[in-house]
Scaffold this motif. Structure first.
Motif, PDB file in Angstrom:
ATOM      1  N   THR A 229      46.683  44.429  33.680  1.00  0.00           N
ATOM      2  CA  THR A 229      46.334  43.017  33.426  1.00  0.00           C
ATOM      3  C   THR A 229      47.750  42.524  32.839  1.00  0.00           C
ATOM      4  OG1 THR A 229      45.885  43.905  31.215  1.00  0.00           O
ATOM      5  CG2 THR A 229      44.042  43.722  32.781  1.00  0.00           C
ATOM      6  N   LEU A 230      47.773  41.252  32.556  1.00  0.00           N
ATOM      7  CA  LEU A 230      48.807  40.639  32.141  1.00  0.00           C
ATOM      8  C   LEU A 230      49.587  40.963  30.657  1.00  0.00           C
ATOM      9  CD1 LEU A 230      48.126  36.769  33.214  1.00  0.00           C
ATOM     10  CD2 LEU A 230      49.306  38.721  34.717  1.00  0.00           C
ATOM     11  N   ASP A 231      48.751  41.710  29.903  1.00  0.00           N
ATOM     12  CA  ASP A 231      49.201  42.328  28.817  1.00  0.00           C
ATOM     13  C   ASP A 231      49.542  43.701  28.820  1.00  0.00           C
ATOM     14  OD1 ASP A 231      46.770  43.041  29.066  1.00  0.00           O
ATOM     15  OD2 ASP A 231      45.896  42.547  26.960  1.00  0.00           O
ATOM     16  N   ARG A 232      49.769  44.104  30.174  1.00  0.00           N
ATOM     17  CA  ARG A 232      50.150  45.445  30.603  1.00  0.00           C
ATOM     18  C   ARG A 232      49.185  46.804  30.098  1.00  0.00           C
ATOM     19  NH1 ARG A 232      55.854  45.716  31.831  1.00  0.00           N
ATOM     20  NH2 ARG A 232      56.437  43.378  32.713  1.00  0.00           N
ATOM     21  N   LYS A 233      47.967  46.206  30.386  1.00  0.00           N
ATOM     22  CA  LYS A 233      47.090  47.393  30.248  1.00  0.00           C
ATOM     23  C   LYS A 233      46.507  47.686  31.393  1.00  0.00           C
ATOM     24  CE  LYS A 233      45.677  46.142  25.500  1.00  0.00           C
ATOM     25  NZ  LYS A 233      44.336  45.507  24.624  1.00  0.00           N
ATOM     26  N   PRO A 234      45.906  48.975  31.929  1.00  0.00           N
ATOM     27  CA  PRO A 234      45.661  49.341  32.938  1.00  0.00           C
ATOM     28  C   PRO A 234      44.180  48.439  33.238  1.00  0.00           C
ATOM     29  CG  PRO A 234      46.073  51.222  31.648  1.00  0.00           C
ATOM     30  CD  PRO A 234      46.200  50.150  30.974  1.00  0.00           C
ATOM     31  N   LEU A 235      44.280  47.957  34.752  1.00  0.00           N
ATOM     32  CA  LEU A 235      42.865  47.395  34.889  1.00  0.00           C
ATOM     33  C   LEU A 235      41.685  48.355  35.161  1.00  0.00           C
ATOM     34  CD1 LEU A 235      41.709  44.834  36.139  1.00  0.00           C
ATOM     35  CD2 LEU A 235      42.130  45.529  38.363  1.00  0.00           C
ATOM     36  N   ARG A 236      40.625  48.025  34.525  1.00  0.00           N
ATOM     37  CA  ARG A 236      39.599  48.903  34.360  1.00  0.00           C
ATOM     38  C   ARG A 236      38.456  48.621  35.002  1.00  0.00           C
ATOM     39  NH1 ARG A 236      40.865  53.889  31.859  1.00  0.00           N
ATOM     40  NH2 ARG A 236      38.677  54.001  30.879  1.00  0.00           N
ATOM     41  N   TYR A 237      37.546  49.455  35.357  1.00  0.00           N
ATOM     42  CA  TYR A 237      36.393  49.114  36.268  1.00  0.00           C
ATOM     43  C   TYR A 237      35.034  49.636  35.313  1.00  0.00           C
ATOM     44  CZ  TYR A 237      39.538  48.303  39.963  1.00  0.00           C
ATOM     45  OH  TYR A 237      40.395  47.758  40.523  1.00  0.00           O
ATOM     46  N   GLY A 238      33.955  49.389  35.563  1.00  0.00           N
ATOM     47  CA  GLY A 238      32.756  49.449  35.137  1.00  0.00           C
ATOM     48  C   GLY A 238      32.480  48.729  33.923  1.00  0.00           C
ATOM     49  N   LYS A 239      32.913  47.515  34.082  1.00  0.00           N
ATOM     50  CA  LYS A 239      32.794  46.559  32.771  1.00  0.00           C
ATOM     51  C   LYS A 239      31.383  45.765  32.946  1.00  0.00           C
ATOM     52  CE  LYS A 239      36.262  44.017  33.953  1.00  0.00           C
ATOM     53  NZ  LYS A 239      36.344  44.669  35.510  1.00  0.00           N
ATOM     54  N   GLU A 240      31.087  45.331  31.678  1.00  0.00           N
ATOM     55  CA  GLU A 240      29.714  44.568  31.833  1.00  0.00           C
ATOM     56  C   GLU A 240      29.988  43.296  32.796  1.00  0.00           C
ATOM     57  OE1 GLU A 240      26.755  41.984  28.747  1.00  0.00           O
ATOM     58  OE2 GLU A 240      28.437  43.118  28.039  1.00  0.00           O
ATOM     59  N   GLU A 241      30.973  42.572  32.614  1.00  0.00           N
ATOM     60  CA  GLU A 241      31.573  41.368  33.474  1.00  0.00           C
ATOM     61  C   GLU A 241      32.197  42.132  34.494  1.00  0.00           C
ATOM     62  OE1 GLU A 241      31.536  38.735  35.484  1.00  0.00           O
ATOM     63  OE2 GLU A 241      31.163  37.751  33.603  1.00  0.00           O
ATOM     64  N   VAL A 242      31.522  41.811  35.873  1.00  0.00           N
ATOM     65  CA  VAL A 242      32.369  42.386  37.099  1.00  0.00           C
ATOM     66  C   VAL A 242      33.508  41.695  37.383  1.00  0.00           C
ATOM     67  CG1 VAL A 242      29.921  43.411  37.912  1.00  0.00           C
ATOM     68  CG2 VAL A 242      30.856  41.227  38.636  1.00  0.00           C
ATOM     69  N   LEU A 243      33.856  40.449  37.085  1.00  0.00           N
ATOM     70  CA  LEU A 243      35.046  39.905  37.276  1.00  0.00           C
ATOM     71  C   LEU A 243      36.157  40.417  36.703  1.00  0.00           C
ATOM     72  CD1 LEU A 243      33.994  36.110  36.647  1.00  0.00           C
ATOM     73  CD2 LEU A 243      34.750  37.317  39.026  1.00  0.00           C
ATOM     74  N   ASN A 244      37.406  40.481  37.262  1.00  0.00           N
ATOM     75  CA  ASN A 244      38.581  41.158  36.759  1.00  0.00           C
ATOM     76  C   ASN A 244      39.249  40.027  36.210  1.00  0.00           C
ATOM     77  OD1 ASN A 244      38.296  43.681  38.276  1.00  0.00           O
ATOM     78  ND2 ASN A 244      39.143  42.915  40.076  1.00  0.00           N
ATOM     79  N   PRO A 245      40.094  40.469  35.164  1.00  0.00           N
ATOM     80  CA  PRO A 245      40.995  39.679  34.542  1.00  0.00           C
ATOM     81  C   PRO A 245      42.112  39.346  35.556  1.00  0.00           C
ATOM     82  CG  PRO A 245      41.392  41.847  33.546  1.00  0.00           C
ATOM     83  CD  PRO A 245      40.004  41.996  34.671  1.00  0.00           C
ATOM     84  N   HIS A 246      43.006  38.570  35.154  1.00  0.00           N
ATOM     85  CA  HIS A 246      44.367  38.221  36.009  1.00  0.00           C
ATOM     86  C   HIS A 246      45.124  39.846  35.946  1.00  0.00           C
ATOM     87  CE1 HIS A 246      44.213  33.585  35.387  1.00  0.00           C
ATOM     88  NE2 HIS A 246      43.120  34.207  36.074  1.00  0.00           N
ATOM     89  N   PHE A 247      45.787  39.980  37.090  1.00  0.00           N
ATOM     90  CA  PHE A 247      46.306  41.242  36.966  1.00  0.00           C
ATOM     91  C   PHE A 247      47.634  41.158  37.942  1.00  0.00           C
ATOM     92  CE2 PHE A 247      43.377  41.527  40.566  1.00  0.00           C
ATOM     93  CZ  PHE A 247      44.069  41.776  41.667  1.00  0.00           C
ATOM     94  N   VAL A 248      48.433  42.531  37.804  1.00  0.00           N
ATOM     95  CA  VAL A 248      49.544  42.467  38.790  1.00  0.00           C
ATOM     96  C   VAL A 248      49.601  43.947  39.240  1.00  0.00           C
ATOM     97  CG1 VAL A 248      52.051  42.418  38.705  1.00  0.00           C
ATOM     98  CG2 VAL A 248      50.781  40.835  37.388  1.00  0.00           C
ATOM     99  N   ALA A 249      49.619  43.867  40.410  1.00  0.00           N
ATOM    100  CA  ALA A 249      49.750  45.178  41.418  1.00  0.00           C
ATOM    101  C   ALA A 249      51.343  45.310  41.734  1.00  0.00           C
ATOM    102  CB  ALA A 249      48.853  45.164  42.467  1.00  0.00           C
ATOM    103  N   SER A 250      51.946  46.495  41.261  1.00  0.00           N
ATOM    104  CA  SER A 250      53.223  46.761  41.697  1.00  0.00           C
ATOM    105  C   SER A 250      53.554  47.970  41.980  1.00  0.00           C
ATOM    106  CB  SER A 250      54.071  46.029  40.257  1.00  0.00           C
ATOM    107  OG  SER A 250      53.709  47.155  39.306  1.00  0.00           O
ATOM    108  N   GLY A 251      54.690  48.245  42.486  1.00  0.00           N
ATOM    109  CA  GLY A 251      55.299  49.394  42.660  1.00  0.00           C
ATOM    110  C   GLY A 251      56.088  50.191  41.794  1.00  0.00           C
ATOM    111  N   LYS A 252      57.484  50.479  41.937  1.00  0.00           N
ATOM    112  CA  LYS A 252      58.362  50.955  41.111  1.00  0.00           C
ATOM    113  C   LYS A 252      59.273  49.762  40.302  1.00  0.00           C
ATOM    114  CE  LYS A 252      58.896  55.474  43.337  1.00  0.00           C
ATOM    115  NZ  LYS A 252      60.045  56.727  43.586  1.00  0.00           N
TER     116      LYS A 252
END
Length: 254
Positions: A229-252
């Motif tokens: 997520t934008l606050d550098r926390k891992p994107l998680r699943y199985g939330k009450e709200e199925v919408l994802n927060p904004h995120f960044v996917a990246s490599g190295k």
């Protein structure tokens, strides 16, 4: 649970659904619209039924959340520590626009983390898969299997972005990254581009749901990448709200 042992059967199931999707893709199919105005076709429902039925036979004790049957109440879902997460067709706009860049997606989630994922691109003849601790792989249209690993980015960063959902907020974020080259891709293939070393970062500052990202997230993680997520926390699943927060996917990098 030795979830990696499920991979061959899940790949076979995803490929069977992909074959059916491709049959419909080659016809003069009709496009309808759901309540949220998103498109849906007979291919979405055909893939949904094939995958759900197949997963139930494969693991009758693991619940399933699919985009086309996302009606399980939170009172039930909050007890799911492990579940299948399915997007029968990610990139329906690419499907209806016949760009070829749509995918079939199956993920296994454990304690909020995607631990197994299969992504097929039926029109491109490509299959991606990965599992926690087992690595990530791609089978190309010639049938060759390649192990996937994210790479140290070149001097000019390669930013992958949506062909259908590149909004102003995402464009502004991209500009903060400095010198870059834009790599456009559809559906969950954006994650796969990073996993196979063809891109470095994918910022998504727009709406997505858990089923849009779960399978490709698992593959990217298995290839050495991350989704935060934008606050550098891992994107998680199985939330009450199925919408994802904004995120960044990246490599190295990032």
């Amino acid at each position: 649970m030795q979830f990696a042992s499920l991979l061959p059967d899940v790949i076979t199931l995803a490929e069977a659904a992909s074959k059916k999707v491709l049959e419909i893709y080659r016809t003069d199919f009709n496009v309808e619209f759901k309540a949220d105005n998103s498109p849906i076709t007979a291919a979405d429902m055909a893939a949904h039924h094939m995958i759900v039925d197949g997963l139930r036979q494969l693991s009758h004790d693991i619940p399933i959340l699919s985009e086309e049957s996302a009606s399980a109440p939170w009172a039930e879902r909050k007890h799911w520590y492990r579940f299948w997460l399915v997007d029968p067709i990610d990139g329906t706009k690419e499907f209806t626009g016949r760009t070829g860049e749509f995918t079939v997606n199956i993920a296994l989630i454990e304690h909020g983390i995607p631990v197994l994922g299969v992504v097929t691109a039926p029109a491109l003849g490509e299959v991606y898969w990965g599992a926690k601790g087992e690595g990530a792989f791609k089978r190309d249209k010639a049938g060759r299997v390649h192990r996937l690993n994210v790479v140290v980015p070149p001097s000019i960063k390669r930013v992958v972005a949506s062909k259908s959902h590149l909004n102003k907020e995402t464009e502004d974020f991209i500009e903060t990254l400095g010198e870059h080259r834009l790599v456009k891709a559809g559906s969950s293939l954006k994650f796969c581009k990073i996993a196979e070393g063809q891109a470095d970062i994918y910022p998504r500052l727009g709406p997505t749901c858990e089923w849009d990202t779960g399978a490709a997230h698992a593959i990217l993680s298995a290839a050495g990448g991350k989704v935060e997520t934008l606050d550098r926390k891992p994107l998680r699943y199985g939330k009450e709200e199925v919408l994802n927060p904004h995120f960044v996917a990246s490599g190295k990098w990032y």
